[in-house]
Scaffold this motif. Structure first.
Motif, PDB file in Angstrom:
ATOM      1  N   THR A 164     -33.368  -1.711 -46.648  1.00 23.31           N
ATOM      2  CA  THR A 164     -32.060  -1.266 -46.179  1.00 23.31           C
ATOM      3  C   THR A 164     -31.029  -2.389 -46.221  1.00 23.31           C
ATOM      4  OG1 THR A 164     -32.781  -1.702 -43.910  1.00 23.31           O
ATOM      5  CG2 THR A 164     -32.977   0.557 -44.714  1.00 23.31           C
ATOM      6  N   SER A 165     -31.455  -3.606 -46.521  1.00 24.01           N
ATOM      7  CA  SER A 165     -30.537  -4.704 -46.813  1.00 24.01           C
ATOM      8  C   SER A 165     -31.061  -5.388 -48.064  1.00 24.01           C
ATOM      9  CB  SER A 165     -30.460  -5.696 -45.641  1.00 24.01           C
ATOM     10  OG  SER A 165     -31.566  -6.564 -45.658  1.00 24.01           O
ATOM     11  N   LEU A 166     -30.344  -6.385 -48.524  1.00 23.19           N
ATOM     12  CA  LEU A 166     -30.745  -7.070 -49.748  1.00 23.19           C
ATOM     13  C   LEU A 166     -31.700  -8.229 -49.490  1.00 23.19           C
ATOM     14  CD1 LEU A 166     -27.338  -7.116 -51.689  1.00 23.19           C
ATOM     15  CD2 LEU A 166     -29.185  -5.445 -51.808  1.00 23.19           C
ATOM     16  N   SER A 167     -32.197  -8.357 -48.272  1.00 17.90           N
ATOM     17  CA  SER A 167     -33.041  -9.509 -47.937  1.00 17.90           C
ATOM     18  C   SER A 167     -34.336  -9.521 -48.751  1.00 17.90           C
ATOM     19  CB  SER A 167     -33.368  -9.509 -46.437  1.00 17.90           C
ATOM     20  OG  SER A 167     -34.085  -8.343 -46.078  1.00 17.90           O
ATOM     21  N   TRP A 168     -34.797  -8.369 -49.205  1.00 22.84           N
ATOM     22  CA  TRP A 168     -36.035  -8.320 -49.976  1.00 22.84           C
ATOM     23  C   TRP A 168     -35.908  -9.042 -51.317  1.00 22.84           C
ATOM     24  CZ3 TRP A 168     -36.140  -5.582 -54.674  1.00 22.84           C
ATOM     25  CH2 TRP A 168     -35.016  -4.789 -54.933  1.00 22.84           C
ATOM     26  N   LEU A 169     -34.652  -9.253 -51.757  1.00 27.71           N
ATOM     27  CA  LEU A 169     -34.427  -9.975 -53.009  1.00 27.71           C
ATOM     28  C   LEU A 169     -34.528 -11.484 -52.827  1.00 27.71           C
ATOM     29  CD1 LEU A 169     -31.387  -7.956 -54.413  1.00 27.71           C
ATOM     30  CD2 LEU A 169     -33.753  -7.898 -55.255  1.00 27.71           C
ATOM     31  N   PHE A 170     -34.477 -11.937 -51.577  1.00 26.82           N
ATOM     32  CA  PHE A 170     -34.467 -13.380 -51.285  1.00 26.82           C
ATOM     33  C   PHE A 170     -35.561 -13.691 -50.263  1.00 26.82           C
ATOM     34  CE2 PHE A 170     -30.166 -11.751 -52.001  1.00 26.82           C
ATOM     35  CZ  PHE A 170     -29.813 -12.439 -53.159  1.00 26.82           C
ATOM     36  N   PRO A 171     -36.827 -13.651 -50.662  1.00 30.54           N
ATOM     37  CA  PRO A 171     -37.947 -13.794 -49.711  1.00 30.54           C
ATOM     38  C   PRO A 171     -38.001 -15.153 -49.021  1.00 30.54           C
ATOM     39  CG  PRO A 171     -38.733 -13.894 -51.977  1.00 30.54           C
ATOM     40  CD  PRO A 171     -37.307 -13.467 -52.047  1.00 30.54           C
ATOM     41  N   ASN A 172     -37.421 -16.195 -49.607  1.00 36.44           N
ATOM     42  CA  ASN A 172     -37.487 -17.535 -49.013  1.00 36.44           C
ATOM     43  C   ASN A 172     -36.221 -17.936 -48.270  1.00 36.44           C
ATOM     44  OD1 ASN A 172     -40.114 -18.043 -50.064  1.00 36.44           O
ATOM     45  ND2 ASN A 172     -39.224 -18.486 -52.061  1.00 36.44           N
ATOM     46  N   LYS A 173     -35.260 -17.037 -48.225  1.00 34.49           N
ATOM     47  CA  LYS A 173     -34.010 -17.358 -47.549  1.00 34.49           C
ATOM     48  C   LYS A 173     -34.199 -17.400 -46.031  1.00 34.49           C
ATOM     49  CE  LYS A 173     -29.287 -15.779 -46.799  1.00 34.49           C
ATOM     50  NZ  LYS A 173     -28.246 -14.803 -47.135  1.00 34.49           N
ATOM     51  N   LYS A 174     -33.492 -18.309 -45.352  1.00 36.53           N
ATOM     52  CA  LYS A 174     -33.528 -18.383 -43.898  1.00 36.53           C
ATOM     53  C   LYS A 174     -32.297 -17.682 -43.327  1.00 36.53           C
ATOM     54  CE  LYS A 174     -36.424 -22.435 -43.214  1.00 36.53           C
ATOM     55  NZ  LYS A 174     -36.623 -23.669 -42.429  1.00 36.53           N
ATOM     56  N   TYR A 175     -32.496 -16.993 -42.205  1.00 35.29           N
ATOM     57  CA  TYR A 175     -31.446 -16.153 -41.646  1.00 35.29           C
ATOM     58  C   TYR A 175     -31.001 -16.648 -40.275  1.00 35.29           C
ATOM     59  CZ  TYR A 175     -32.550 -12.943 -45.408  1.00 35.29           C
ATOM     60  OH  TYR A 175     -32.747 -12.400 -46.653  1.00 35.29           O
ATOM     61  N   ASP A 176     -29.700 -16.520 -40.049  1.00 37.22           N
ATOM     62  CA  ASP A 176     -29.095 -16.859 -38.758  1.00 37.22           C
ATOM     63  C   ASP A 176     -28.943 -15.553 -37.989  1.00 37.22           C
ATOM     64  OD1 ASP A 176     -27.669 -17.742 -36.615  1.00 37.22           O
ATOM     65  OD2 ASP A 176     -25.933 -18.456 -37.744  1.00 37.22           O
ATOM     66  N   VAL A 177     -29.916 -15.253 -37.143  1.00 37.62           N
ATOM     67  CA  VAL A 177     -29.963 -13.937 -36.502  1.00 37.62           C
ATOM     68  C   VAL A 177     -29.217 -13.928 -35.167  1.00 37.62           C
ATOM     69  CG1 VAL A 177     -32.137 -13.322 -37.590  1.00 37.62           C
ATOM     70  CG2 VAL A 177     -32.162 -14.478 -35.367  1.00 37.62           C
ATOM     71  N   ASN A 178     -28.869 -12.730 -34.722  1.00 35.88           N
ATOM     72  CA  ASN A 178     -28.345 -12.535 -33.376  1.00 35.88           C
ATOM     73  C   ASN A 178     -29.120 -11.399 -32.720  1.00 35.88           C
ATOM     74  OD1 ASN A 178     -27.217 -10.058 -34.296  1.00 35.88           O
ATOM     75  ND2 ASN A 178     -25.344 -11.108 -34.937  1.00 35.88           N
ATOM     76  N   THR A 179     -28.645 -10.914 -31.594  1.00 40.00           N
ATOM     77  CA  THR A 179     -29.406  -9.911 -30.834  1.00 40.00           C
ATOM     78  C   THR A 179     -29.023  -8.481 -31.177  1.00 40.00           C
ATOM     79  OG1 THR A 179     -27.824  -9.906 -28.997  1.00 40.00           O
ATOM     80  CG2 THR A 179     -29.619 -11.517 -28.904  1.00 40.00           C
ATOM     81  N   ASN A 180     -28.163  -8.291 -32.171  1.00 42.82           N
ATOM     82  CA  ASN A 180     -27.731  -6.949 -32.546  1.00 42.82           C
ATOM     83  C   ASN A 180     -28.912  -6.112 -33.028  1.00 42.82           C
ATOM     84  OD1 ASN A 180     -26.360  -4.684 -33.571  1.00 42.82           O
ATOM     85  ND2 ASN A 180     -24.581  -5.927 -34.118  1.00 42.82           N
TER      86      ASN A 180
END
Length: 448
Positions: free
Chosen positions: A351-367
């Motif tokens: 449902t997002s494009l994160s599957w295309l970037f398996p090694n990327k690090k994410y800056d998450v929040n509580t949403n």
């Protein structure tokens, strides 16, 4: 030879906000707090009253249903306040700490040269038994039981958590003594889980069955280790304990003093000073974080998957080695449902494009990125559940309070943290950990 525990099902969460591997002495807390709610199912009975003088190691309270389950003071000082809630329920026991700690002397004991019954009595009579948790149910261990095994996981695969190689680097001797003491509590094995890809002093610990762990989270969960080695059956008992608490037990045997030092790592992108801090069990959050974090942030005692939200004027939880600070997700994203709208959104599905970037690090929040929805069969829960159970069916059985189905579906094998990834990945956005906890509480009441 070590036993390999290799997990394929699960999810590796790459998050920004890791701490550097340096240790700093935290500011000495003015007050510390013991919170009975940190010991699930324990009904506290106070031993001392407000105004009492305490040494570190003096008994504070015990369990109403097992007087051998005791909680002792982590510091010396004065019992400042007993905070109570509805029906006089004890919420917090707050102790005003001395500048210099005075310790109760329990005497030195070599567990390898002492009878098992004496070692067990020493652990439970001096308040060290509270560090041991029982499976099933994840409740304080009962001194009357003899577990079939004891498990320690020194490899936390959850995101933004403490490395026990850092936490224990100057406590190796005490950790080994603690292990020696634990071997006297069971007729079975003491299992120690370590990172297969790391070579450290943990691989050289004696008197343990070494488990080398590899794979995505929850490979390092104690529940995963139990399932892969000695799965739980009805009527059996297994005890678990955190690595630093093993060192606390060992230090008490080696020195005769209860040194409640807790090494806490500060992580998360909203924290400005991300490193390890030596503090005290139950210390004020402000003594560790100070004001070194951004506004509009959430402070979590624990990791982002299983931790508890706490306030800046509160106290760190009894068992926590991690303080995570991340941004609050209270800002609306226009067209946030579009997969290409924000490439900082991680999703276990597509449902997002994160599957295309398996090694990327994410800056998450509580949403939450959505609201709670109907619980439908998608198969996504099974993708992150390495245990041989049916997670959706067990969740439904817990929601229905069906004891027979819960037993048949493996309720004795799980605790809430085993469902943390299920809670994170499922599109229904249900509170899976809370549902499992409620199910376990039903089993405690109805089955025991």
């Amino acid at each position: 030879m070590p036993t390999d525990v290799k997990i394929k099902k699960g999810l590796k969460l790459n998050l920004k906000g890791e701490a550097e591997n340096s240790i700093e002495q935290a500011q000495k807390p003015k007050t510390v707090a013991l919170r009975p709610s940190n010991f699930h199912s324990l009904v506290p009975k106070m031993v001392v009253k407000e105004g009492a003088r305490l040494k570190a190691g003096d008994e504070i309270l015990f369990s109403k249903y097992s007087d051998k389950t005791r909680v002792v003071s982590p510091v010396s000082g004065t019992l400042k306040e007993i905070k109570r809630g509805a029906k006089r329920k004890i919420l917090d026991v707050i102790i005003e700490a001395d500048d210099t700690f005075e310790y109760k002397d329990f005497g030195i004991m070599d567990p390898l040269k002492t009878d098992s019954s004496e070692v067990k009595n020493r652990i439970f009579s001096t308040g060290l038994g509270i560090f041991l948790n029982q499976r099933p149910y994840n409740i304080p261990a009962n001194a009357e039981d003899t577990p079939k095994a004891i498990y320690i996981s020194a490899y936390d695969t959850a995101p933004l958590t403490a490395s026990f190689e850092v936490v224990l680097q100057d406590k190796v001797e005490h950790f080994q003594t603690g292990i020696n003491a634990l071997t006297k509590l069971t007729g079975g094995k003491v299992y120690l889980g370590v990172d297969k890809n790391s070579i450290s002093f943990l691989n050289d610990i004696e008197n343990v069955e070494l488990l080398t762990i590899s794979g995505p989270h929850p490979a390092g969960n104690v529940g995963t280790l139990i399932h892969e080695t000695e799965p739980m059956n009805r009527g059996e008992r297994v005890w678990t304990i955190n690595p630093e608490d093993v060192a606390i037990i060992g230090e008490q045997f080696n020195t005769g003093k209860f040194n409640a030092e807790r090494t806490v790592v500060v992580t998360g992108t909203a924290a400005k000073n991300r490193k390890y801090f030596k503090s005290i069990i139950g210390a004020e959050v402000s003594s560790i974080l100070k004001n070194d974090y951004e506004e509009n942030s959430r402070i979590i005692s624990g990791n982002v998957l299983t931790g508890e939200k706490i306030e800046s004027d509160s106290f760190i939880n009894f068992f926590s080695n991690t303080l995570t600070v991340i941004p609050e997700g209270n800002e609306h994203r226009m067209f946030g449902w579009l997969p290409f709208k924000d490439n900082n959104i991680h999703s276990a599905s597509k449902t997002s494009l994160s599957w295309l970037f398996p090694n990327k690090k994410y800056d998450v929040n509580t949403n939450l990125n959505g609201e709670e929805r109907a619980l439908v069969v998608t198969g996504e829960m099974e993708e992150v559940m390495p245990l041989d159970i049916l997670p959706m069916q067990l969740i439904k059985a817990c929601m229905a309070g069906d004891i027979e189905k819960m037993e048949n579906l493996g309720i004795y094998e799980v605790v809430p943290e085993d469902f943390a990834l299920v809670e994170y990945t499922n599109t229904s956005k249900i509170e899976a950990q809370e549902i499992i906890r409620n199910g376990l509480d039903i089993m405690i009441t109805e089955v025991g």
